[in-house]
Design a protein around this motif. Structure first.
Motif, PDB file in Angstrom:
ATOM      1  N   MET A   1      45.659  58.473  49.322  1.00  0.00           N
ATOM      2  CA  MET A   1      45.132  57.424  48.466  1.00  0.00           C
ATOM      3  C   MET A   1      44.200  56.535  49.297  1.00  0.00           C
ATOM      4  O   MET A   1      44.561  56.093  50.373  1.00  0.00           O
ATOM      5  N   SER A   2      43.013  56.300  48.793  1.00  0.00           N
ATOM      6  CA  SER A   2      42.048  55.503  49.546  1.00  0.00           C
ATOM      7  C   SER A   2      42.415  54.017  49.503  1.00  0.00           C
ATOM      8  O   SER A   2      43.228  53.586  48.683  1.00  0.00           O
ATOM      9  N   VAL A   3      41.813  53.268  50.380  1.00  0.00           N
ATOM     10  CA  VAL A   3      42.072  51.828  50.414  1.00  0.00           C
ATOM     11  C   VAL A   3      41.646  51.182  49.091  1.00  0.00           C
ATOM     12  O   VAL A   3      42.289  50.246  48.616  1.00  0.00           O
ATOM     13  N   TYR A   4      40.599  51.711  48.478  1.00  0.00           N
ATOM     14  CA  TYR A   4      40.149  51.161  47.198  1.00  0.00           C
ATOM     15  C   TYR A   4      41.183  51.420  46.101  1.00  0.00           C
ATOM     16  O   TYR A   4      41.417  50.568  45.247  1.00  0.00           O
ATOM     17  N   ASP A   5      41.811  52.582  46.150  1.00  0.00           N
ATOM     18  CA  ASP A   5      42.881  52.886  45.198  1.00  0.00           C
ATOM     19  C   ASP A   5      44.074  51.958  45.420  1.00  0.00           C
ATOM     20  O   ASP A   5      44.705  51.498  44.467  1.00  0.00           O
ATOM     21  N   GLN A   6      44.374  51.706  46.684  1.00  0.00           N
ATOM     22  CA  GLN A   6      45.480  50.798  47.017  1.00  0.00           C
ATOM     23  C   GLN A   6      45.193  49.386  46.503  1.00  0.00           C
ATOM     24  O   GLN A   6      46.077  48.721  45.963  1.00  0.00           O
ATOM     25  N   ILE A   7      43.962  48.941  46.678  1.00  0.00           N
ATOM     26  CA  ILE A   7      43.574  47.611  46.208  1.00  0.00           C
ATOM     27  C   ILE A   7      43.674  47.541  44.690  1.00  0.00           C
ATOM     28  O   ILE A   7      44.200  46.573  44.130  1.00  0.00           O
ATOM     29  N   SER A   8      43.205  48.580  44.023  1.00  0.00           N
ATOM     30  CA  SER A   8      43.285  48.624  42.563  1.00  0.00           C
ATOM     31  C   SER A   8      44.737  48.596  42.097  1.00  0.00           C
ATOM     32  O   SER A   8      45.075  47.903  41.126  1.00  0.00           O
ATOM     33  N   SER A   9      45.601  49.292  42.787  1.00  0.00           N
ATOM     34  CA  SER A   9      47.031  49.290  42.437  1.00  0.00           C
ATOM     35  C   SER A   9      47.637  47.903  42.609  1.00  0.00           C
ATOM     36  O   SER A   9      48.423  47.453  41.772  1.00  0.00           O
ATOM     37  N   CYS A  10      47.269  47.228  43.690  1.00  0.00           N
ATOM     38  CA  CYS A  10      47.746  45.856  43.897  1.00  0.00           C
ATOM     39  C   CYS A  10      47.273  44.949  42.769  1.00  0.00           C
ATOM     40  O   CYS A  10      48.038  44.113  42.275  1.00  0.00           O
ATOM     41  N   CYS A  11      46.036  45.119  42.369  1.00  0.00           N
ATOM     42  CA  CYS A  11      45.502  44.298  41.274  1.00  0.00           C
ATOM     43  C   CYS A  11      46.283  44.536  39.988  1.00  0.00           C
ATOM     44  O   CYS A  11      46.596  43.590  39.261  1.00  0.00           O
ATOM     45  N   SER A  12      46.616  45.768  39.724  1.00  0.00           N
ATOM     46  CA  SER A  12      47.406  46.082  38.528  1.00  0.00           C
ATOM     47  C   SER A  12      48.774  45.415  38.587  1.00  0.00           C
ATOM     48  O   SER A  12      49.246  44.852  37.593  1.00  0.00           O
ATOM     49  N   ARG A  13      49.397  45.462  39.764  1.00  0.00           N
ATOM     50  CA  ARG A  13      50.713  44.833  39.897  1.00  0.00           C
ATOM     51  C   ARG A  13      50.615  43.317  39.798  1.00  0.00           C
ATOM     52  O   ARG A  13      51.526  42.674  39.261  1.00  0.00           O
ATOM     53  N   ILE A  14      49.522  42.733  40.272  1.00  0.00           N
ATOM     54  CA  ILE A  14      49.314  41.287  40.132  1.00  0.00           C
ATOM     55  C   ILE A  14      49.210  40.929  38.654  1.00  0.00           C
ATOM     56  O   ILE A  14      49.811  39.957  38.193  1.00  0.00           O
ATOM     57  N   GLU A  15      48.457  41.719  37.908  1.00  0.00           N
ATOM     58  CA  GLU A  15      48.270  41.445  36.487  1.00  0.00           C
ATOM     59  C   GLU A  15      49.575  41.540  35.706  1.00  0.00           C
ATOM     60  O   GLU A  15      49.778  40.833  34.731  1.00  0.00           O
ATOM     61  N   LYS A  16      50.477  42.400  36.153  1.00  0.00           N
ATOM     62  CA  LYS A  16      51.743  42.605  35.448  1.00  0.00           C
ATOM     63  C   LYS A  16      52.877  41.730  35.981  1.00  0.00           C
ATOM     64  O   LYS A  16      53.947  41.678  35.372  1.00  0.00           O
ATOM     65  N   ALA A  17      52.658  41.056  37.095  1.00  0.00           N
ATOM     66  CA  ALA A  17      53.727  40.294  37.749  1.00  0.00           C
ATOM     67  C   ALA A  17      54.227  39.156  36.860  1.00  0.00           C
ATOM     68  O   ALA A  17      53.456  38.510  36.158  1.00  0.00           O
ATOM     69  N   ASP A  18      55.536  38.954  36.943  1.00  0.00           N
ATOM     70  CA  ASP A  18      56.161  37.890  36.156  1.00  0.00           C
ATOM     71  C   ASP A  18      56.499  36.656  36.979  1.00  0.00           C
ATOM     72  O   ASP A  18      56.689  35.582  36.429  1.00  0.00           O
ATOM     73  N   THR A  19      56.588  36.811  38.282  1.00  0.00           N
ATOM     74  CA  THR A  19      56.966  35.675  39.118  1.00  0.00           C
ATOM     75  C   THR A  19      55.919  35.425  40.202  1.00  0.00           C
ATOM     76  O   THR A  19      55.166  36.330  40.572  1.00  0.00           O
ATOM     77  N   LYS A  20      55.923  34.213  40.696  1.00  0.00           N
ATOM     78  CA  LYS A  20      54.995  33.857  41.758  1.00  0.00           C
ATOM     79  C   LYS A  20      55.265  34.692  43.009  1.00  0.00           C
ATOM     80  O   LYS A  20      54.337  35.089  43.709  1.00  0.00           O
ATOM     81  N   GLU A  21      56.526  34.983  43.278  1.00  0.00           N
ATOM     82  CA  GLU A  21      56.883  35.784  44.449  1.00  0.00           C
ATOM     83  C   GLU A  21      56.262  37.176  44.362  1.00  0.00           C
ATOM     84  O   GLU A  21      55.773  37.705  45.359  1.00  0.00           O
ATOM     85  N   ASP A  22      56.318  37.772  43.162  1.00  0.00           N
ATOM     86  CA  ASP A  22      55.712  39.094  42.976  1.00  0.00           C
ATOM     87  C   ASP A  22      54.204  39.048  43.215  1.00  0.00           C
ATOM     88  O   ASP A  22      53.639  39.926  43.865  1.00  0.00           O
ATOM     89  N   VAL A  23      53.572  38.016  42.686  1.00  0.00           N
ATOM     90  CA  VAL A  23      52.122  37.866  42.869  1.00  0.00           C
ATOM     91  C   VAL A  23      51.795  37.703  44.348  1.00  0.00           C
ATOM     92  O   VAL A  23      50.916  38.382  44.881  1.00  0.00           O
ATOM     93  N   LEU A  24      52.518  36.831  45.018  1.00  0.00           N
ATOM     94  CA  LEU A  24      52.229  36.561  46.429  1.00  0.00           C
ATOM     95  C   LEU A  24      52.475  37.785  47.308  1.00  0.00           C
ATOM     96  O   LEU A  24      51.732  38.017  48.269  1.00  0.00           O
ATOM     97  N   ARG A  25      53.462  38.578  46.974  1.00  0.00           N
ATOM     98  CA  ARG A  25      53.734  39.804  47.734  1.00  0.00           C
ATOM     99  C   ARG A  25      52.532  40.751  47.652  1.00  0.00           C
ATOM    100  O   ARG A  25      52.096  41.313  48.669  1.00  0.00           O
ATOM    101  N   GLU A  26      51.976  40.892  46.459  1.00  0.00           N
ATOM    102  CA  GLU A  26      50.821  41.772  46.283  1.00  0.00           C
ATOM    103  C   GLU A  26      49.566  41.188  46.938  1.00  0.00           C
ATOM    104  O   GLU A  26      48.754  41.920  47.506  1.00  0.00           O
ATOM    105  N   VAL A  27      49.411  39.882  46.878  1.00  0.00           N
ATOM    106  CA  VAL A  27      48.256  39.240  47.518  1.00  0.00           C
ATOM    107  C   VAL A  27      48.321  39.432  49.030  1.00  0.00           C
ATOM    108  O   VAL A  27      47.300  39.681  49.671  1.00  0.00           O
TER     109      VAL A  27
END
Length: 75
Positions: A1-27
């Protein structure tokens, strides 16, 4: 998986995150991926990450906007 794919996956998880901790982990992951990018893109990615960190997770629409902006850097 390329770094761009990894970044896109993180963005998806940020969009779906329910808690600040989840968002910060992905950031934090996004910040780590910046080391694989050109200086210009890494700088822009860090700015978006900082913007997300400053947001209150209750402002879901702005968190989603920031993650979409990150995706747009690489499309």
């Amino acid at each position: 998986m390329s770094v761009y794919d990894q970044i896109s996956s993180c963005c998806s998880r940020i969009e779906k995150a329910d808690t600040k901790e989840d968002v910060l982990r992905e950031v934090d992951k996004l910040d780590q991926y910046a080391s694989y990018l050109s200086a210009e893109k890494a700088h822009k990615l860090h700015i978006h990450c900082d913007n997300i960190r400053k947001l209150n997770v209750d402002v879901k629409s702005e968190t989603v906007n920031q993650s979409q902006s990150i995706r747009n850097l690489f499309s």
